[in-house]
Structures are given as structure tokens and as C-alpha cells.
Design a protein around this motif. Structure first.
Motif, PDB file in Angstrom:
ATOM      1  N   ASN A  41      28.487  29.736 -12.234  1.00 44.12           N
ATOM      2  CA  ASN A  41      28.984  31.112 -12.320  1.00 44.12           C
ATOM      3  C   ASN A  41      28.646  31.751 -13.660  1.00 44.12           C
ATOM      4  O   ASN A  41      29.326  32.671 -14.108  1.00 44.12           O
ATOM      5  CB  ASN A  41      30.500  31.162 -12.066  1.00 44.12           C
ATOM      6  CG  ASN A  41      30.979  32.577 -11.771  1.00 44.12           C
ATOM      7  OD1 ASN A  41      30.374  33.285 -10.976  1.00 44.12           O
ATOM      8  ND2 ASN A  41      32.040  33.001 -12.450  1.00 44.12           N
ATOM      9  N   LEU A  42      27.624  31.254 -14.323  1.00 41.93           N
ATOM     10  CA  LEU A  42      27.142  31.846 -15.574  1.00 41.93           C
ATOM     11  C   LEU A  42      25.687  32.264 -15.375  1.00 41.93           C
ATOM     12  O   LEU A  42      24.984  31.686 -14.541  1.00 41.93           O
ATOM     13  CB  LEU A  42      27.243  30.833 -16.720  1.00 41.93           C
ATOM     14  CG  LEU A  42      28.669  30.365 -17.043  1.00 41.93           C
ATOM     15  CD1 LEU A  42      28.631  29.181 -17.999  1.00 41.93           C
ATOM     16  CD2 LEU A  42      29.490  31.507 -17.635  1.00 41.93           C
ATOM     17  N   VAL A  43      25.267  33.245 -16.166  1.00 38.00           N
ATOM     18  CA  VAL A  43      23.880  33.714 -16.047  1.00 38.00           C
ATOM     19  C   VAL A  43      22.971  32.733 -16.793  1.00 38.00           C
ATOM     20  O   VAL A  43      23.176  32.480 -17.989  1.00 38.00           O
ATOM     21  CB  VAL A  43      23.726  35.132 -16.642  1.00 38.00           C
ATOM     22  CG1 VAL A  43      22.286  35.626 -16.460  1.00 38.00           C
ATOM     23  CG2 VAL A  43      24.707  36.093 -15.995  1.00 38.00           C
ATOM     24  N   GLU A 101      29.334  25.163 -19.205  1.00 42.45           N
ATOM     25  CA  GLU A 101      28.210  25.819 -19.896  1.00 42.45           C
ATOM     26  C   GLU A 101      27.407  24.798 -20.684  1.00 42.45           C
ATOM     27  O   GLU A 101      26.181  24.724 -20.583  1.00 42.45           O
ATOM     28  CB  GLU A 101      28.786  26.890 -20.838  1.00 42.45           C
ATOM     29  CG  GLU A 101      27.769  27.608 -21.687  1.00 42.45           C
ATOM     30  CD  GLU A 101      28.453  28.415 -22.802  1.00 42.45           C
ATOM     31  OE1 GLU A 101      29.672  28.636 -22.755  1.00 42.45           O
ATOM     32  OE2 GLU A 101      27.729  28.807 -23.731  1.00 42.45           O
ATOM     33  N   TYR A 103      30.949  44.691 -14.711  1.00 33.59           N
ATOM     34  CA  TYR A 103      30.804  43.244 -14.522  1.00 33.59           C
ATOM     35  C   TYR A 103      29.503  42.820 -15.206  1.00 33.59           C
ATOM     36  O   TYR A 103      28.408  42.999 -14.668  1.00 33.59           O
ATOM     37  CB  TYR A 103      30.825  42.899 -13.030  1.00 33.59           C
ATOM     38  CG  TYR A 103      32.188  43.089 -12.420  1.00 33.59           C
ATOM     39  CD1 TYR A 103      33.195  42.157 -12.643  1.00 33.59           C
ATOM     40  CD2 TYR A 103      32.478  44.212 -11.658  1.00 33.59           C
ATOM     41  CE1 TYR A 103      34.464  42.336 -12.107  1.00 33.59           C
ATOM     42  CE2 TYR A 103      33.740  44.395 -11.111  1.00 33.59           C
ATOM     43  CZ  TYR A 103      34.729  43.454 -11.344  1.00 33.59           C
ATOM     44  OH  TYR A 103      35.998  43.635 -10.822  1.00 33.59           O
ATOM     45  N   PRO A 112      22.762  29.030 -20.002  1.00 30.03           N
ATOM     46  CA  PRO A 112      23.982  29.837 -19.846  1.00 30.03           C
ATOM     47  C   PRO A 112      24.654  30.195 -21.175  1.00 30.03           C
ATOM     48  O   PRO A 112      25.727  30.779 -21.173  1.00 30.03           O
ATOM     49  CB  PRO A 112      24.882  28.911 -19.017  1.00 30.03           C
ATOM     50  CG  PRO A 112      24.453  27.533 -19.400  1.00 30.03           C
ATOM     51  CD  PRO A 112      22.993  27.600 -19.749  1.00 30.03           C
ATOM     52  N   LYS A 172      28.031  40.012 -16.101  1.00 29.96           N
ATOM     53  CA  LYS A 172      27.106  38.986 -15.583  1.00 29.96           C
ATOM     54  C   LYS A 172      26.279  39.540 -14.433  1.00 29.96           C
ATOM     55  O   LYS A 172      25.072  39.299 -14.350  1.00 29.96           O
ATOM     56  CB  LYS A 172      27.882  37.729 -15.182  1.00 29.96           C
ATOM     57  CG  LYS A 172      28.462  36.990 -16.392  1.00 29.96           C
ATOM     58  CD  LYS A 172      29.083  35.666 -16.002  1.00 29.96           C
ATOM     59  CE  LYS A 172      30.403  35.858 -15.331  1.00 29.96           C
ATOM     60  NZ  LYS A 172      31.087  34.569 -15.044  1.00 29.96           N
ATOM     61  N   ASP A 173      26.925  40.326 -13.563  1.00 31.21           N
ATOM     62  CA  ASP A 173      26.159  40.977 -12.482  1.00 31.21           C
ATOM     63  C   ASP A 173      25.109  41.904 -13.098  1.00 31.21           C
ATOM     64  O   ASP A 173      23.957  41.934 -12.655  1.00 31.21           O
ATOM     65  CB  ASP A 173      27.077  41.808 -11.586  1.00 31.21           C
ATOM     66  CG  ASP A 173      28.029  40.967 -10.763  1.00 31.21           C
ATOM     67  OD1 ASP A 173      28.621  40.038 -11.324  1.00 31.21           O
ATOM     68  OD2 ASP A 173      28.185  41.233  -9.565  1.00 31.21           O
ATOM     69  N   ARG A 224      26.185  35.511 -24.350  1.00 30.21           N
ATOM     70  CA  ARG A 224      27.276  36.450 -24.043  1.00 30.21           C
ATOM     71  C   ARG A 224      26.683  37.854 -23.988  1.00 30.21           C
ATOM     72  O   ARG A 224      25.691  38.133 -24.651  1.00 30.21           O
ATOM     73  CB  ARG A 224      28.366  36.409 -25.130  1.00 30.21           C
ATOM     74  CG  ARG A 224      28.925  35.032 -25.390  1.00 30.21           C
ATOM     75  CD  ARG A 224      29.780  34.525 -24.246  1.00 30.21           C
ATOM     76  NE  ARG A 224      30.255  33.186 -24.541  1.00 30.21           N
ATOM     77  CZ  ARG A 224      29.616  32.076 -24.179  1.00 30.21           C
ATOM     78  NH1 ARG A 224      28.480  32.145 -23.498  1.00 30.21           N
ATOM     79  NH2 ARG A 224      30.098  30.883 -24.483  1.00 30.21           N
ATOM     80  N   MET A 262      22.026  34.034 -11.615  1.00 29.80           N
ATOM     81  CA  MET A 262      23.339  33.393 -11.595  1.00 29.80           C
ATOM     82  C   MET A 262      23.208  31.914 -11.250  1.00 29.80           C
ATOM     83  O   MET A 262      22.555  31.560 -10.258  1.00 29.80           O
ATOM     84  CB  MET A 262      24.225  34.100 -10.573  1.00 29.80           C
ATOM     85  CG  MET A 262      25.695  33.798 -10.733  1.00 29.80           C
ATOM     86  SD  MET A 262      26.374  34.405 -12.288  1.00 29.80           S
ATOM     87  CE  MET A 262      26.864  36.058 -11.810  1.00 29.80           C
ATOM     88  N   CYS A 268      22.114  40.072 -14.458  1.00 29.29           N
ATOM     89  CA  CYS A 268      21.216  39.609 -13.390  1.00 29.29           C
ATOM     90  C   CYS A 268      20.431  40.785 -12.812  1.00 29.29           C
ATOM     91  O   CYS A 268      19.215  40.696 -12.618  1.00 29.29           O
ATOM     92  CB  CYS A 268      22.002  38.917 -12.281  1.00 29.29           C
ATOM     93  SG  CYS A 268      22.736  37.351 -12.799  1.00 29.29           S
TER      94      CYS A 268
END
Ligand code: SF4
Ligand code: SF4
Length: 219
Positions: free
Chosen positions: A130-132, A212, A113, A139, A115-116, A142, A126, A119
Motif C-alpha cells: 500500500n505504498l508507492v 516499507e 490522496y 517505497p 499516493k493515488d 513521502r 502502488m 501514481c
């Protein structure tokens, strides 16, 4: 011979040299039960040892072509990130004799995952969309990651200001699918939009980026 934390720091510097805009590292075992893994009931990493070096590439709206998705080919931005990751893995092997490999993009292919991971690697926090949210980029980044057979120092995820504190929520208001009906992200509603895009018959698909591009974070 440098120790593992020194090699990880060198790899992060090398990732920038190879073209990543941001990079960081997280122990692979921390990703096994990361928040998305728990939510999706799917292990967040196939490896419970070693280090994931996370690479990020800015996707400036002035270059929308980076994000154009084609069946079987993904996006140009992801291909750039993939090449950066492969070059970094090769460099780790040649420079330090460390086993390393590019991690597949899709979770069902053995991916993580991302994005997790970004972070937990301290690259960003986050956002409500729901985007970093990455300092300097917001955000519009990629991610891909490289697994390396290195012991990563255990570091807690960075604390700090909540990036969305005080924001009016431009992201949630911009969503054409009302994918934040209760303030929380609805994956199903967003996926419905992405699936419709993918079956639209267009050869190269510009997926929705409304949540975004509406976000003022990162300047
Ligand atoms: S990508 Fe588009 S559909 Fe999905 S949550 Fe963001 S704004 Fe909504
Ligand atoms: S638009 Fe505001 S609430 Fe939404 S992610 Fe950006 S900073 Fe957070």
C-alpha cells in the motif's frame, strides 16, 4: 508566453532544483474520484480544475529523523516538502503569473490522496504494501502537492510491469499488526498501531515502517 503544458514541465524541473527527489503532474479533476476517494467515500480533491504537481522526498533509513512525528508539527521531512511546495507555488506566481498554492497534507483539511496522485502522475506504482514504489527509491518516499491554475494534458496512468510480480512479499510478512490478512491492506489494523504510537507519551514518534523497510524495491 509558454503554454500550460510547457509551464508544467518547467515547474517539474524547478521542483527538482528546489529539493524534490521526484515530481510529476496530474489533472486535479482526475483525483476527485481516484481509487482511495471511492474507497473512503470522500472526494479526492476539492478542485475539479487545474493541476496538482506532486513532489516526493526520499526518506533514507539512514536519516530516520526525517520521519519523527510530533503532535502539531508533523515530521521534519514533511516540513521540508512543505517549504519546497511553497517555494514552487511562489515561483509559479512570480515567473508566470500563475495562481498556485501548497495543498494541505490532511484530506480533512482539503488535501488530496497523495499516493493515488503520485501514481496517476507517473511517479511510481502502488505496491502490495500500500505504498508507492518509486523507481530508484522504492517505497521510501513521502509526498506533498501544489495546486496550480494550469490546464493539465489528459494522460492515462502509466502502464508497465507490476512492481511486486514475483516478490515473496517481505512487506506483508514484516507487519507486526498482520495488516495484510488476506493479502489486501487493512487500514484499521495499521491505524491501530499508529494510534498506539501517538498515545505512547513519547515526544517524537518513530512510526512503524516495517512494511516499507522490508521492501527490496528501489535498491
Ligand atoms: S506501517 Fe507497520 S503496522 Fe502499518 S501496515 Fe506497515 S508494517 Fe503494518
Ligand atoms: S516487499 Fe515485495 S511484495 Fe511487498 S511491496 Fe515490496 S516488492 Fe511488493
Amino acid at each position: 508566453m509558454p503554454n500550460d503544458p510547457e509551464i508544467i514541465r518547467a515547474a517539474i524541473r524547478k521542483a527538482h532544483e528546489l529539493g524534490a527527489d521526484v515530481a510529476g503532474a496530474v489533472a486535479a479533476k482526475r483525483l476527485v474520484d481516484c481509487p482511495s476517494a471511492v474507497a473512503e467515500k470522500h472526494p479526492g480533491s476539492q478542485e475539479n480544475r487545474g493541476t496538482c504537481i506532486v513532489l516526493g522526498l526520499s526518506h533514507d533509513p539512514e536519516h530516520p529523523e526525517l520521519d519523527l512525528w510530533e503532535p502539531g508539527r508533523g515530521t521534519p521531512g514533511d516540513r521540508i516538502l512543505g517549504n519546497t511546495g511553497k517555494n514552487l507555488a511562489r515561483w509559479l506566481q512570480e515567473e508566470y503569473g500563475v495562481r498556485a498554492r501548497l495543498i494541505p497534507y490532511r484530506i480533512e483539511d482539503g488535501g488530496i490522496y497523495l499516493k493515488d496522485a503520485a501514481c496517476m502522475a507517473g511517479i511510481g506504482r502502488m505496491g502490495r504494501n500500500n505504498l508507492v514504489l518509486v523507481p530508484g527509491y522504492g517505497p521510501k518516499v513521502r509526498f506533498r502537492a501544489v495546486w496550480a491554475d494550469l490546464e493539465c494534458p489528459e494522460e492515462p496512468s502509466p502502464e508497465g510491469d507490476i512492481p511486486c510480480a514475483g516478490c515473496e512479499g517481505y512487506c506483508t510478512r514484516a507487519c507486526p499488526m498482520d495488516a495484510f490478512p488476506t493479502g489486501r491492506f487493512s487500514r484499521e489494523r495499521c491505524l491501530a498501531r499508529m494510534n498506539a504510537d501517538r498515545t505512547s507519551g513519547r515526544r517524537r514518534i518513530d512510526h512503524c515502517r516495517a512494511c516499507e523497510l522490508a521492501c527490496p524495491a528501489g535498491g
